[in-house]
Design a protein around this motif. Structure first.
Motif, PDB file in Angstrom:
ATOM      1  N   TRP A  53     106.813  11.858   0.608  1.00  0.00           N
ATOM      2  CA  TRP A  53     108.108  12.212   0.026  1.00  0.00           C
ATOM      3  C   TRP A  53     108.339  13.712   0.108  1.00  0.00           C
ATOM      4  O   TRP A  53     107.418  14.509   0.029  1.00  0.00           O
ATOM      5  CB  TRP A  53     108.270  11.671  -1.383  1.00  0.00           C
ATOM      6  CG  TRP A  53     107.287  12.138  -2.411  1.00  0.00           C
ATOM      7  CD1 TRP A  53     106.044  11.618  -2.649  1.00  0.00           C
ATOM      8  CD2 TRP A  53     107.460  13.191  -3.347  1.00  0.00           C
ATOM      9  NE1 TRP A  53     105.440  12.292  -3.672  1.00  0.00           N
ATOM     10  CE2 TRP A  53     106.291  13.264  -4.122  1.00  0.00           C
ATOM     11  CE3 TRP A  53     108.498  14.083  -3.614  1.00  0.00           C
ATOM     12  CZ2 TRP A  53     106.128  14.190  -5.147  1.00  0.00           C
ATOM     13  CZ3 TRP A  53     108.337  15.004  -4.632  1.00  0.00           C
ATOM     14  CH2 TRP A  53     107.163  15.047  -5.386  1.00  0.00           C
ATOM     15  N   LEU A  54     109.585  14.046   0.352  1.00  0.00           N
ATOM     16  CA  LEU A  54     110.032  15.421   0.508  1.00  0.00           C
ATOM     17  C   LEU A  54     110.466  15.940  -0.852  1.00  0.00           C
ATOM     18  O   LEU A  54     111.259  15.292  -1.549  1.00  0.00           O
ATOM     19  CB  LEU A  54     111.214  15.459   1.482  1.00  0.00           C
ATOM     20  CG  LEU A  54     111.845  16.809   1.731  1.00  0.00           C
ATOM     21  CD1 LEU A  54     110.924  17.666   2.599  1.00  0.00           C
ATOM     22  CD2 LEU A  54     113.198  16.639   2.406  1.00  0.00           C
ATOM     23  N   ASN A  55     109.961  17.098  -1.223  1.00  0.00           N
ATOM     24  CA  ASN A  55     110.289  17.703  -2.503  1.00  0.00           C
ATOM     25  C   ASN A  55     111.259  18.852  -2.278  1.00  0.00           C
ATOM     26  O   ASN A  55     110.978  19.768  -1.503  1.00  0.00           O
ATOM     27  CB  ASN A  55     108.998  18.210  -3.166  1.00  0.00           C
ATOM     28  CG  ASN A  55     109.179  18.531  -4.618  1.00  0.00           C
ATOM     29  OD1 ASN A  55     110.100  18.073  -5.273  1.00  0.00           O
ATOM     30  ND2 ASN A  55     108.268  19.321  -5.147  1.00  0.00           N
ATOM     31  N   ALA A  56     112.373  18.805  -2.956  1.00  0.00           N
ATOM     32  CA  ALA A  56     113.374  19.855  -2.848  1.00  0.00           C
ATOM     33  C   ALA A  56     113.057  20.987  -3.820  1.00  0.00           C
ATOM     34  O   ALA A  56     112.383  20.797  -4.828  1.00  0.00           O
ATOM     35  CB  ALA A  56     114.761  19.289  -3.159  1.00  0.00           C
ATOM     36  N   THR A  57     113.550  22.160  -3.497  1.00  0.00           N
ATOM     37  CA  THR A  57     113.410  23.312  -4.381  1.00  0.00           C
ATOM     38  C   THR A  57     114.044  23.003  -5.722  1.00  0.00           C
ATOM     39  O   THR A  57     115.099  22.377  -5.799  1.00  0.00           O
ATOM     40  CB  THR A  57     114.086  24.545  -3.742  1.00  0.00           C
ATOM     41  OG1 THR A  57     113.416  24.825  -2.511  1.00  0.00           O
ATOM     42  CG2 THR A  57     114.047  25.750  -4.654  1.00  0.00           C
ATOM     43  N   GLY A  58     113.402  23.448  -6.775  1.00  0.00           N
ATOM     44  CA  GLY A  58     113.918  23.250  -8.119  1.00  0.00           C
ATOM     45  C   GLY A  58     113.492  24.400  -9.007  1.00  0.00           C
ATOM     46  O   GLY A  58     112.960  25.417  -8.541  1.00  0.00           O
ATOM     47  N   SER A  59     113.679  24.220 -10.288  1.00  0.00           N
ATOM     48  CA  SER A  59     113.392  25.291 -11.239  1.00  0.00           C
ATOM     49  C   SER A  59     111.903  25.490 -11.479  1.00  0.00           C
ATOM     50  O   SER A  59     111.496  26.463 -12.091  1.00  0.00           O
ATOM     51  CB  SER A  59     114.105  25.013 -12.560  1.00  0.00           C
ATOM     52  OG  SER A  59     113.696  23.752 -13.069  1.00  0.00           O
ATOM     53  N   VAL A 121     101.961  13.734   0.670  1.00  0.00           N
ATOM     54  CA  VAL A 121     101.415  12.552   1.325  1.00  0.00           C
ATOM     55  C   VAL A 121     100.534  11.860   0.299  1.00  0.00           C
ATOM     56  O   VAL A 121      99.537  12.428  -0.146  1.00  0.00           O
ATOM     57  CB  VAL A 121     100.592  12.927   2.579  1.00  0.00           C
ATOM     58  CG1 VAL A 121     100.007  11.679   3.231  1.00  0.00           C
ATOM     59  CG2 VAL A 121     101.437  13.737   3.565  1.00  0.00           C
ATOM     60  N   LEU A 122     100.921  10.654  -0.107  1.00  0.00           N
ATOM     61  CA  LEU A 122     100.173   9.886  -1.101  1.00  0.00           C
ATOM     62  C   LEU A 122      99.433   8.748  -0.415  1.00  0.00           C
ATOM     63  O   LEU A 122     100.057   7.860   0.178  1.00  0.00           O
ATOM     64  CB  LEU A 122     101.107   9.311  -2.169  1.00  0.00           C
ATOM     65  CG  LEU A 122     100.448   8.392  -3.206  1.00  0.00           C
ATOM     66  CD1 LEU A 122      99.453   9.155  -4.064  1.00  0.00           C
ATOM     67  CD2 LEU A 122     101.503   7.709  -4.070  1.00  0.00           C
ATOM     68  N   ASP A 123      98.113   8.781  -0.500  1.00  0.00           N
ATOM     69  CA  ASP A 123      97.280   7.674  -0.031  1.00  0.00           C
ATOM     70  C   ASP A 123      97.020   6.771  -1.228  1.00  0.00           C
ATOM     71  O   ASP A 123      96.382   7.181  -2.204  1.00  0.00           O
ATOM     72  CB  ASP A 123      95.974   8.197   0.569  1.00  0.00           C
ATOM     73  CG  ASP A 123      96.218   8.927   1.880  1.00  0.00           C
ATOM     74  OD1 ASP A 123      97.046   8.449   2.678  1.00  0.00           O
ATOM     75  OD2 ASP A 123      95.591   9.979   2.097  1.00  0.00           O
ATOM     76  N   ILE A 124      97.530   5.561  -1.145  1.00  0.00           N
ATOM     77  CA  ILE A 124      97.534   4.618  -2.264  1.00  0.00           C
ATOM     78  C   ILE A 124      96.185   3.910  -2.393  1.00  0.00           C
ATOM     79  O   ILE A 124      95.636   3.437  -1.410  1.00  0.00           O
ATOM     80  CB  ILE A 124      98.645   3.566  -2.052  1.00  0.00           C
ATOM     81  CG1 ILE A 124     100.025   4.243  -1.988  1.00  0.00           C
ATOM     82  CG2 ILE A 124      98.598   2.490  -3.122  1.00  0.00           C
ATOM     83  CD1 ILE A 124     101.123   3.348  -1.457  1.00  0.00           C
ATOM     84  N   ASP A 125      95.699   3.829  -3.646  1.00  0.00           N
ATOM     85  CA  ASP A 125      94.500   3.030  -3.899  1.00  0.00           C
ATOM     86  C   ASP A 125      94.739   1.944  -4.945  1.00  0.00           C
ATOM     87  O   ASP A 125      93.886   1.095  -5.162  1.00  0.00           O
ATOM     88  CB  ASP A 125      93.296   3.902  -4.268  1.00  0.00           C
ATOM     89  CG  ASP A 125      93.515   4.747  -5.502  1.00  0.00           C
ATOM     90  OD1 ASP A 125      94.203   4.330  -6.441  1.00  0.00           O
ATOM     91  OD2 ASP A 125      92.968   5.870  -5.539  1.00  0.00           O
ATOM     92  N   LEU A 126      95.907   1.965  -5.592  1.00  0.00           N
ATOM     93  CA  LEU A 126      96.247   0.938  -6.576  1.00  0.00           C
ATOM     94  C   LEU A 126      97.760   0.789  -6.655  1.00  0.00           C
ATOM     95  O   LEU A 126      98.484   1.795  -6.657  1.00  0.00           O
ATOM     96  CB  LEU A 126      95.689   1.313  -7.962  1.00  0.00           C
ATOM     97  CG  LEU A 126      95.986   0.351  -9.112  1.00  0.00           C
ATOM     98  CD1 LEU A 126      95.332  -1.009  -8.881  1.00  0.00           C
ATOM     99  CD2 LEU A 126      95.531   0.952 -10.437  1.00  0.00           C
ATOM    100  N   VAL A 127      98.219  -0.451  -6.717  1.00  0.00           N
ATOM    101  CA  VAL A 127      99.634  -0.776  -6.915  1.00  0.00           C
ATOM    102  C   VAL A 127      99.695  -1.749  -8.077  1.00  0.00           C
ATOM    103  O   VAL A 127      98.953  -2.730  -8.107  1.00  0.00           O
ATOM    104  CB  VAL A 127     100.249  -1.429  -5.662  1.00  0.00           C
ATOM    105  CG1 VAL A 127     101.704  -1.821  -5.908  1.00  0.00           C
ATOM    106  CG2 VAL A 127     100.132  -0.509  -4.449  1.00  0.00           C
ATOM    107  N   THR A 128     100.569  -1.458  -9.049  1.00  0.00           N
ATOM    108  CA  THR A 128     100.744  -2.374 -10.179  1.00  0.00           C
ATOM    109  C   THR A 128     102.225  -2.646 -10.386  1.00  0.00           C
ATOM    110  O   THR A 128     103.078  -1.836 -10.022  1.00  0.00           O
ATOM    111  CB  THR A 128     100.151  -1.808 -11.494  1.00  0.00           C
ATOM    112  OG1 THR A 128     100.884  -0.635 -11.874  1.00  0.00           O
ATOM    113  CG2 THR A 128      98.674  -1.494 -11.350  1.00  0.00           C
ATOM    114  N   THR A 129     102.500  -3.796 -10.981  1.00  0.00           N
ATOM    115  CA  THR A 129     103.872  -4.125 -11.353  1.00  0.00           C
ATOM    116  C   THR A 129     103.932  -4.480 -12.827  1.00  0.00           C
ATOM    117  O   THR A 129     102.932  -4.877 -13.423  1.00  0.00           O
ATOM    118  CB  THR A 129     104.436  -5.314 -10.545  1.00  0.00           C
ATOM    119  OG1 THR A 129     103.700  -6.492 -10.873  1.00  0.00           O
ATOM    120  CG2 THR A 129     104.400  -5.045  -9.053  1.00  0.00           C
TER     121      THR A 129
END
Length: 186
Positions: A53-59, A121-129
């Protein structure tokens, strides 16, 4: 009862791609925990085990400061429309800056936002719902990035943006370096 797995499946990927916003949570070993809402056209599911995900400039620039010290990251997606669902992806992340060799190829996957500051860049090791039934149903009115955020930073130009980053984005609220101008020294 919710689902717990180590990767995304096709329905999870479709759900994530349908959301108009998500939340990111990070924490350094000490200091404050940070959670931020994110929007724009700023997220890509790269595989069943990786999201960028792309992070935009912020405060502030808390996420970059935290990931530099501890790569733990959680992304949360909640349905505000149709069927309720909350999905979380947990894993380890790295932060990329425009100076990094991987930046150009990954940035090309997103609109050319003048406000672009980091890619995670997030390498996933767990997904929950979870059911998500307590989340209200709402509709998207407009994307403020197109009319408010990006034009504001585009008007600054490169020198103005660098000055803004120096004043607002080089340290976290706990005074941790964000690495926006140089590599963090351990």
């Amino acid at each position: 009862m919710g689902i717990r797995t180590d990767k995304l499946n096709a329905s999870f990927r479709a759900f994530i791609e349908d959301q108009f916003m998500f939340f990111v949570a990070t924490a350094a070993p000490t200091g404050r925990v940070n959670m931020s809402p994110k929007g724009m056209d700023s997220l890509r599911v790269m595989s069943d085990s990786q999201i960028i995900w792309l992070n935009a400039t912020g405060s502030g620039n808390e996420t970059a400061a935290h990931v530099a010290q501890s790569p733990r990251m959680t992304l949360m997606f909640s349905s505000f429309q149709q069927e309720p669902l909350t999905l979380r992806t947990y894993g380890t992340a790295k932060v990329l800056h425009p100076r990094d060799t991987e930046w150009e190829a990954l940035f090309a996957l997103f609109p050319d936002y003048a406000s672009a500051r980091n890619i995670f860049v997030l390498d996933i090791d767990l997904v929950t719902t979870a059911c998500g039934t307590s989340v209200p149903e709402m509709t998207m009115t407009r994307n403020r990035a197109d009319t408010d955020i990006d034009p504001f930073y585009a008007a600054m130009g490169a020198d103005g943006l660098n000055d803004y980053w120096q004043r607002k984005n080089s340290k976290s609220i706990d005074d941790f370096e964000t690495g926006i101008f140089s590599d963090i020294k351990e």
